[in-house]
Design a protein around this motif. Structure first.
Motif, PDB file in Angstrom:
ATOM      1  N   LEU A  46     171.550 129.176   7.646  1.00 26.18           N
ATOM      2  CA  LEU A  46     171.287 128.880   9.044  1.00 26.18           C
ATOM      3  C   LEU A  46     172.139 129.861   9.792  1.00 26.18           C
ATOM      4  O   LEU A  46     173.004 130.387   9.672  1.00 26.18           O
ATOM      5  CB  LEU A  46     171.758 127.530   9.347  1.00 26.18           C
ATOM      6  CG  LEU A  46     170.997 126.465   8.865  1.00 26.18           C
ATOM      7  CD1 LEU A  46     171.880 125.100   9.224  1.00 26.18           C
ATOM      8  CD2 LEU A  46     169.656 126.158   9.235  1.00 26.18           C
ATOM      9  N   CYS A  47     171.293 130.510  10.808  1.00 27.25           N
ATOM     10  CA  CYS A  47     171.851 131.199  11.961  1.00 27.25           C
ATOM     11  C   CYS A  47     172.488 130.464  13.004  1.00 27.25           C
ATOM     12  O   CYS A  47     172.599 129.332  13.111  1.00 27.25           O
ATOM     13  CB  CYS A  47     170.693 131.961  12.721  1.00 27.25           C
ATOM     14  SG  CYS A  47     169.471 131.142  13.662  1.00 27.25           S
ATOM     15  N   ASP A  48     173.258 131.272  14.019  1.00 29.27           N
ATOM     16  CA  ASP A  48     173.987 130.358  14.880  1.00 29.27           C
ATOM     17  C   ASP A  48     173.053 129.360  15.687  1.00 29.27           C
ATOM     18  O   ASP A  48     173.444 128.271  16.185  1.00 29.27           O
ATOM     19  CB  ASP A  48     174.698 131.337  15.801  1.00 29.27           C
ATOM     20  CG  ASP A  48     176.190 131.881  15.537  1.00 29.27           C
ATOM     21  OD1 ASP A  48     176.518 131.013  14.544  1.00 29.27           O
ATOM     22  OD2 ASP A  48     176.403 133.069  15.751  1.00 29.27           O
ATOM     23  N   THR A  49     171.835 129.983  15.921  1.00 24.45           N
ATOM     24  CA  THR A  49     170.847 129.111  16.907  1.00 24.45           C
ATOM     25  C   THR A  49     170.484 127.933  16.085  1.00 24.45           C
ATOM     26  O   THR A  49     170.495 126.777  16.692  1.00 24.45           O
ATOM     27  CB  THR A  49     169.821 129.989  17.482  1.00 24.45           C
ATOM     28  OG1 THR A  49     170.398 131.249  18.165  1.00 24.45           O
ATOM     29  CG2 THR A  49     168.954 129.366  18.470  1.00 24.45           C
ATOM     30  N   CYS A  50     169.722 128.227  14.830  1.00 23.55           N
ATOM     31  CA  CYS A  50     169.269 126.991  14.133  1.00 23.55           C
ATOM     32  C   CYS A  50     170.368 126.052  13.768  1.00 23.55           C
ATOM     33  O   CYS A  50     170.182 124.827  13.250  1.00 23.55           O
ATOM     34  CB  CYS A  50     168.592 127.645  12.928  1.00 23.55           C
ATOM     35  SG  CYS A  50     167.297 128.510  13.356  1.00 23.55           S
TER      36      CYS A  50
END
Length: 216
Positions: A82-86
Motif C-alpha cells: 500500500l502507498c501512504d494514501t491507500c
C-alpha cells in the motif's frame, strides 16, 4: 540467486511461498515479476546455501496495480502492498516492522517509471504538492484553512499533501502554530477526520503524527 515470492497470512501467521524458477539478477527477477504482479509479493534473494536472505518488495500499490503511487507499507493482516494514501486509516506495517515479523531483511525495489494508465493523475498530484508546499506558511490563515478543507473534500487523495505538510513541521513549529493546527483539525471533511482519528492508534505513522499534531 533470485526467485519470485508470495506472501500471505495463514491463521494470522505470515507464510512465504517461493516460485521454482530462478534468476541470475534482481533486475531479471523484477522484470519477470512485473509481467504478473498480482501473483507475487516481490523478489527474494537467496544465499549460496539456498536460504532466503532478503526480500525485495515491489513498489506497485495493491495487487491489481491500479494505483499510481508507490507502495511504502503493507497491510498488517493481508500483507497487501500500500502507498501512504491507500493505507490511510488502516493497520499497516512499515518495512522494518515487516522485516521483524518475517525474520528477514526487506527493502523496496527501484520505482517503476510511470507511464500510460499507471501515470499519476496530474491534478491530484498538483493539489497535494501545493498543500504540502504552502502548509507551513499559510496554516495560520483561516481563509486558507477553509480553502484547504474544500480542496480535500473535492480531492480526498490530496490528503497525502496534508500528511507531508504537517509532518514537515518542526516541534517548535507545532508549538507556535498549535491553535491553528487544532482549528484545522475541527474543520476537516468528515471522512478524513474519521480516518485521522483512527490513525492515532499508530502514533508513529505519518497519519498518526498528523492526527496528533492536529489535536485529534
Amino acid at each position: 540467486m533470485f526467485r519470485l515470492i508470495q506472501l500471505h497470512a495463514q491463521h494470522g501467521v505470515p507464510r512465504i511461498g517461493v516460485d521454482p524458477d530462478g534468476y541470475g539478477s534482481e533486475r531479471a527477477a523484477l522484470a519477470r515479476y512485473r509481467e504478473t504482479p498480482a501473483m507475487f509479493f516481490g523478489v527474494g534473494r537467496f544465499d549460496e546455501s539456498g536460504r532466503l536472505a532478503e526480500i525485495v518488495m515491489d513498489t506497485a500499490c495493491g495487487p491489481a496495480v491500479n494505483c499510481p503511487r508507490p507502495a511504502v507499507v503493507v497491510h498488517a493482516e493481508t500483507f497487501q502492498r500500500l502507498c501512504d494514501t491507500c493505507s490511510f486509516g488502516l493497520d499497516v506495517l512499515t518495512l522494518p516492522e515487516l522485516a521483524i515479523r518475517l525474520g528477514v531483511a526487506v527493502r523496496l525495489a527501484p520505482v517503476m517509471a510511470p507511464s500510460g494508465r499507471h501515470a499519476a493523475p496530474e491534478e491530484n498530484c498538483s493539489v497535494g504538492n501545493r498543500i504540502a508546499r504552502e502548509f507551513a506558511q499559510h496554516i495560520d490563515d483561516p481563509v486558507w484553512r477553509m480553502e484547504l478543507c474544500a480542496e480535500l473534500a473535492r480531492t480526498p487523495s490530496a490528503v497525502n499533501g496534508l500528511l507531508i505538510g504537517v509532518g514537515a513541521l518542526s516541534h517548535r513549529d507545532v508549538l507556535d502554530h498549535y491553535p491553528a493546527l487544532c482549528a484545522l483539525g475541527t474543520q476537516l471533511p468528515v471522512g478524513i477526520h474519521a480516518d485521522l482519528s483512527r490513525a492515532t492508534s499508530r502514533p508513529l505513522s505519518p497519519a498518526g503524527v498528523t492526527a496528533l499534531r492536529l489535536g485529534l
